[in-house]
Motif scaffolding. Structure first.
Motif, PDB file in Angstrom:
ATOM      1  N   ASP A   8       0.812  -1.226   0.000  1.00 55.30           N
ATOM      2  CA  ASP A   8       0.000   0.000   0.000  1.00 55.30           C
ATOM      3  C   ASP A   8       0.839   1.267   0.000  1.00 55.30           C
ATOM      4  N   ASP A  45      -1.011  -2.881  -4.204  1.00 55.18           N
ATOM      5  CA  ASP A  45      -1.224  -1.436  -4.180  1.00 55.18           C
ATOM      6  C   ASP A  45       0.108  -0.688  -4.096  1.00 55.18           C
ATOM      7  N   HIS A 199      -3.934  -3.675   2.535  1.00 56.63           N
ATOM      8  CA  HIS A 199      -5.230  -3.238   2.020  1.00 56.63           C
ATOM      9  C   HIS A 199      -6.032  -2.350   2.969  1.00 56.63           C
ATOM     10  N   ASP A 218       0.356   1.347   5.588  1.00 56.33           N
ATOM     11  CA  ASP A 218       0.295   2.038   4.298  1.00 56.33           C
ATOM     12  C   ASP A 218       1.161   3.290   4.339  1.00 56.33           C
TER      13      ASP A 218
END
Length: 260
Positions: A8, A45, A199, A218
């Motif tokens: 992420d 991501d 996520h 993230d």
């Protein structure tokens, strides 16, 4: 064997600071392991959006270059799709020297197998998203999108990002988090009891009676890096400005899980 894990990052031209931090991290990891003997897992991501391997904007050049230098140094590079970069394919992997892994992949330590996955498949209460996810992961849909002119794909990616933000604003925190029963089902199928995923942007180590779920951080206000060896999993972070000044030395360990 030391394994590094990140997820992420959402790299894009809108966050040049994160791109600089990532390039710096790759350089320092290469220097830390001059003879290889380590692995880096990017668990989805990685980009804010990826619209095909033929998409090569100028801001992405230093990203791919740093990955290539990492893999050329002897550090193994592995990639798992996320919900924003599932169109990454073999051409991108070849350019950077990465191995594309299955959506749910087991890594074996000397003591315990551990499941790696991006984690969006666990958000089973978000029915709207799961329906969308099923559609975009089909070969037919992806072929159709990749056949579109690049300009149209860029516009579509922007539209999908805006739609995602609008839909997320109307959903409860519980709906957008993972379903623990879904996590347990996948662990049972893979014959393990530890999973590492991203996520949700809710970094934490959730220790349950029969299993552990480790959520990676993230990249936004902080830089995150998890380290897995034969004995433990550790997750460390630093704010972006400190990392840009001091690199890996700025990371502070905040979570540890023993796997012995």
């Amino acid at each position: 064997m030391i394994r590094y894990l990140i997820s992420d990052l959402h790299l894009s031209d809108k966050r040049p600071d994160l791109i600089r931090a990532f390039v710096q991290m790759m350089k320092q990891l290469s220097e830390k392991h001059p003879n290889g003997g380590a692995r880096l897992y990017i668990i989805g991501d990685f980009y804010e959006a990826w619209i095909g391997d033929d998409y090569q904007p100028e801001w992405n050049i230093p990203i791919e270059k740093s990955l290539r230098q990492l893999s050329d140094s002897g550090i193994g590079l592995f990639f798992i799709h996320g919900n924003r970069d599932f169109l990454i394919g073999s051409a991108w992997c070849t350019r950077v020297g990465a191995t594309l892994l299955h959506e749910q992949t087991l890594v074996n330590t000397n003591i315990h197998p551990i499941l790696l996955t991006h984690g969006d498949e666990y958000c089973q209460e978000d029915y709207e998203y799961q329906k969308f996810r099923t559609m975009v992961r089909t070969t037919e849909w992806q072929k159709q999108i990749l056949s579109m002119p690049l300009e149209k794909r860029i516009a579509l990616a922007e539209q999908l990002r805006n739609d995602s933000k609008s839909m997320s604003a109307d959903k409860s925190e519980e709906i957008m988090d993972v379903s623990e029963s879904s996590v347990q089902d996948s662990l049972k199928k893979k014959h393990t009891n530890i999973v590492i995923h991203g996520h949700t942007h809710r970094p934490a180590f959730h220790i349950h009676e029969n299993y552990a779920r480790c959520v990676l951080g993230d990249w936004d206000k902080s830089i995150w890096l998890a380290t897995l060896d034969e004995k433990q999993l550790c997750q460390a972070n630093s704010n972006v400005s400190d990392f840009l000044k001091n690199g890996l030395n700025s990371l502070e360990n905040i979570q540890t899980l023993s796997i012995t």
